[in-house]
Design a protein around this motif. Structure first.
Motif, PDB file in Angstrom:
ATOM      1  N   LEU A  83       0.817  -1.222   0.000  1.00 14.24           N
ATOM      2  CA  LEU A  83       0.000   0.000   0.000  1.00 14.24           C
ATOM      3  C   LEU A  83       0.845   1.264   0.000  1.00 14.24           C
ATOM      4  O   LEU A  83       0.351   2.340  -0.355  1.00 14.24           O
ATOM      5  CB  LEU A  83      -0.932   0.012   1.208  1.00 14.24           C
ATOM      6  CG  LEU A  83      -2.101  -0.970   1.177  1.00 14.24           C
ATOM      7  CD1 LEU A  83      -2.914  -0.862   2.467  1.00 14.24           C
ATOM      8  CD2 LEU A  83      -3.004  -0.703  -0.025  1.00 14.24           C
ATOM      9  N   ALA A  84       2.110   1.153   0.402  1.00 17.02           N
ATOM     10  CA  ALA A  84       2.965   2.338   0.469  1.00 17.02           C
ATOM     11  C   ALA A  84       3.065   3.030  -0.887  1.00 17.02           C
ATOM     12  O   ALA A  84       3.063   4.268  -0.959  1.00 17.02           O
ATOM     13  CB  ALA A  84       4.360   1.956   0.973  1.00 17.02           C
ATOM     14  N   GLY A  85       3.157   2.254  -1.959  1.00 14.85           N
ATOM     15  CA  GLY A  85       3.278   2.842  -3.283  1.00 14.85           C
ATOM     16  C   GLY A  85       1.973   3.304  -3.877  1.00 14.85           C
ATOM     17  O   GLY A  85       1.966   3.991  -4.905  1.00 14.85           O
ATOM     18  N   ALA A  86       0.854   2.945  -3.243  1.00 13.76           N
ATOM     19  CA  ALA A  86      -0.466   3.298  -3.774  1.00 13.76           C
ATOM     20  C   ALA A  86      -1.111   4.458  -3.023  1.00 13.76           C
ATOM     21  O   ALA A  86      -2.203   4.899  -3.392  1.00 13.76           O
ATOM     22  CB  ALA A  86      -1.385   2.078  -3.711  1.00 13.76           C
ATOM     23  N   THR A  87      -0.463   4.949  -1.969  1.00 13.94           N
ATOM     24  CA  THR A  87      -1.014   6.022  -1.146  1.00 13.94           C
ATOM     25  C   THR A  87       0.053   7.084  -0.929  1.00 13.94           C
ATOM     26  O   THR A  87       1.233   6.868  -1.212  1.00 13.94           O
ATOM     27  CB  THR A  87      -1.487   5.490   0.213  1.00 13.94           C
ATOM     28  OG1 THR A  87      -0.385   4.810   0.860  1.00 13.94           O
ATOM     29  CG2 THR A  87      -2.650   4.506   0.048  1.00 13.94           C
ATOM     30  N   GLU A  88      -0.376   8.233  -0.371  1.00 17.62           N
ATOM     31  CA  GLU A  88       0.562   9.338  -0.221  1.00 17.62           C
ATOM     32  C   GLU A  88       0.717   9.833   1.214  1.00 17.62           C
ATOM     33  O   GLU A  88       1.814  10.230   1.603  1.00 17.62           O
ATOM     34  CB  GLU A  88       0.112  10.511  -1.096  1.00 17.62           C
ATOM     35  CG  GLU A  88       0.147  10.208  -2.583  1.00 17.62           C
ATOM     36  CD  GLU A  88      -0.289  11.392  -3.421  1.00 17.62           C
ATOM     37  OE1 GLU A  88      -0.667  12.437  -2.837  1.00 17.62           O
ATOM     38  OE2 GLU A  88      -0.261  11.278  -4.664  1.00 17.62           O
TER      39      GLU A  88
ATOM     40  N   ASP B  10       8.678   1.561   6.500  1.00 15.31           N
ATOM     41  CA  ASP B  10       8.882   2.971   6.828  1.00 15.31           C
ATOM     42  C   ASP B  10       9.599   3.697   5.697  1.00 15.31           C
ATOM     43  O   ASP B  10       9.247   4.819   5.333  1.00 15.31           O
ATOM     44  CB  ASP B  10       9.667   3.095   8.129  1.00 15.31           C
ATOM     45  CG  ASP B  10       9.428   4.417   8.835  1.00 15.31           C
ATOM     46  OD1 ASP B  10       8.247   4.794   8.993  1.00 15.31           O
ATOM     47  OD2 ASP B  10      10.402   5.083   9.220  1.00 15.31           O
ATOM     48  N   HIS B  11      10.610   3.036   5.109  1.00 12.73           N
ATOM     49  CA  HIS B  11      11.310   3.649   3.978  1.00 12.73           C
ATOM     50  C   HIS B  11      10.409   3.698   2.737  1.00 12.73           C
ATOM     51  O   HIS B  11      10.376   4.717   2.033  1.00 12.73           O
ATOM     52  CB  HIS B  11      12.595   2.875   3.667  1.00 12.73           C
ATOM     53  CG  HIS B  11      13.711   3.186   4.612  1.00 12.73           C
ATOM     54  ND1 HIS B  11      14.753   4.025   4.289  1.00 12.73           N
ATOM     55  CD2 HIS B  11      13.942   2.776   5.901  1.00 12.73           C
ATOM     56  CE1 HIS B  11      15.582   4.118   5.313  1.00 12.73           C
ATOM     57  NE2 HIS B  11      15.120   3.364   6.307  1.00 12.73           N
ATOM     58  N   ALA B  12       9.687   2.632   2.483  1.00 13.00           N
ATOM     59  CA  ALA B  12       8.830   2.577   1.293  1.00 13.00           C
ATOM     60  C   ALA B  12       7.713   3.618   1.350  1.00 13.00           C
ATOM     61  O   ALA B  12       7.269   4.116   0.309  1.00 13.00           O
ATOM     62  CB  ALA B  12       8.230   1.176   1.150  1.00 13.00           C
ATOM     63  N   SER B  13       7.269   3.961   2.560  1.00 15.44           N
ATOM     64  CA  SER B  13       6.151   4.896   2.731  1.00 15.44           C
ATOM     65  C   SER B  13       6.592   6.302   3.103  1.00 15.44           C
ATOM     66  O   SER B  13       5.757   7.157   3.391  1.00 15.44           O
ATOM     67  CB  SER B  13       5.207   4.363   3.811  1.00 15.44           C
ATOM     68  OG  SER B  13       5.863   4.336   5.074  1.00 15.44           O
ATOM     69  N   ASN B  14       7.904   6.528   3.146  1.00 17.57           N
ATOM     70  CA  ASN B  14       8.438   7.833   3.548  1.00 17.57           C
ATOM     71  C   ASN B  14       7.996   8.204   4.967  1.00 17.57           C
ATOM     72  O   ASN B  14       7.540   9.312   5.234  1.00 17.57           O
ATOM     73  CB  ASN B  14       8.033   8.934   2.563  1.00 17.57           C
ATOM     74  CG  ASN B  14       8.815  10.223   2.780  1.00 17.57           C
ATOM     75  OD1 ASN B  14       9.951  10.207   3.255  1.00 17.57           O
ATOM     76  ND2 ASN B  14       8.207  11.348   2.435  1.00 17.57           N
TER      77      ASN B  14
END
Length: 361
Positions: free
Chosen positions: A84-89, A115-119
């Protein structure tokens, strides 16, 4: 960026259990949530665009049998959050972990990856587990003192995140040699920790280790007792622990329409065999609810796993959330029979009322 759970809204919201078929419900209505991946992505994006603070999955390994075998189809929560990290902001992405089933060295690396993938949007929901049939799948026994093990578990993770050198650990539950991990979470900060607990040992654990306690109640007034109890425990630890609750929502233009639908899916078309399985196992092995809740509120368990029902018009639901805020709750989760069908109306109709009430910006 600051973590979404530390954002400015006085009353925060999370979407709960969209990773599992049925969500929190035990119903056989045709529109019940199937947890198809494309629908999960759609629900996460709806919540993200609406400014909802967090997306919280449920951890399940075995279904509840009956007609639907609800929760058997469920996405594992570390990989779920990472995907979901890449699909949300903006929304916080939690992973829910049964401590005895996941080794802390693995958990530390998986959580840092998210944490890294989702900033910097990762979060961890620590649960002890209650279903002995799930423990049996892993070849382990349900722990007699699960929060003692959880204390060691989170201590290992904290040390992995703060130690620059490999270390040994010799505890009751974990015996480690040369433990180390990289990368660390962003900003050199441990991701937000949520602890889902109702029992006194669970509250003690939250007072020592968690950022937020996630709990249930019979009614909003009774919820104040939990908040006061947590406050007294955190005085001993010197930590600030916010308290969240959890709800299931039926939001409709009229009160009668909402109540009629609730009766239909949670009583008339409830999966009674699955309901009997879940309530009997939970009553015998869990301290997540007051004992009388299981017999008095079967409708709540079919409707939303024993969580508090928010059933009615947008104004009624907003008013109930105002009462929760006034009682001292930092926020609540919401769940639905079908997230993509019902979440848009909730966001469009309830969130503006919460803004008018000063609970959200």
């Amino acid at each position: 960026m600051s973590h979404p759970m530390h954002g400015p809204n006085p009353f925060k919201l999370g979407v709960f259990s969209a990773n599992a078929d049925g969500g929190l419900t035990l119903t056989s209505v045709p529109e019940r949530w199937q947890a198809k991946w494309t629908d999960v992505i759609a629900a996460a994006r709806i919540a993200d665009r609406a400014g909802i603070e967090f997306f919280l999955p449920i951890a399940r390994w075995k279904g509840f049998e009956g007609k639907t075998n609800s929760r058997q189809h469920s996405f594992e929560t570390f990989t779920f959050a990472a995907a979901l990290a890449g699909a949300t902001e903006n929304i916080a992405l939690f992973s829910t972990v049964h401590v005895p089933m996941v080794h802390p060295v693995f958990a530390a690396k998986a959580l840092a990856t998210i944490d890294h993938a989702s900033n910097g949007r990762a979060g961890l929901n620590i649960v002890a587990g209650w279903n002995p049939d799930e423990f049996a799948m892993f070849g382990i026994d349900k722990a007699d003192a699960p929060y003692d093990q959880a204390g060691e578990w989170i201590e290992v993770i904290d040390r992995l995140y703060t130690s620059e050198e490999p270390f040994d650990f010799d505890g009751k539950y974990y015996h480690l040699k040369g433990a180390a991990t990289a990368p660390k979470p962003l900003n050199n900060q441990r991701p937000v920790i949520l602890n889902a607990a109702f029992s006194p040992p669970g509250r003690d654990f939250a007072a020592k280790h968690a950022d937020f306690l996630f709990t249930s109640f019979k009614n909003i007034e009774a919820g104040k007792e939990t908040i006061d109890d947590v406050a007294s425990r955190t005085k001993q630890t010197g930590r600030d622990v916010g308290v969240y609750t959890t709800t299931h929502v039926v939001c409709r233009p009229s009160q009668s329409e909402a109540e009629d639908y609730y009766e239909r899916y949670a009583v008339i078309e409830a999966d009674t065999e699955a309901l009997d399985y879940m309530t009997s196992k939970q009553a015998a092995n869990s301290r997540n609810h007051d004992p009388e809740v299981y017999s008095l509120h079967r409708k709540r368990f079919a409707g939303g796993a024993g969580t508090y029902p928010l059933v009615g018009t947008p104004q009624h639901i907003a008013d109930e959330m105002v009462k929760m805020h006034q009682a001292g709750f930092a926020g609540t989760t919401v769940s639905f029979v079908n997230f993509t069908d019902e979440l848009p109306y909730f966001c469009e109709s309830v969130l503006p009322l919460l803004r008018e009430a000063g609970l959200r910006q």
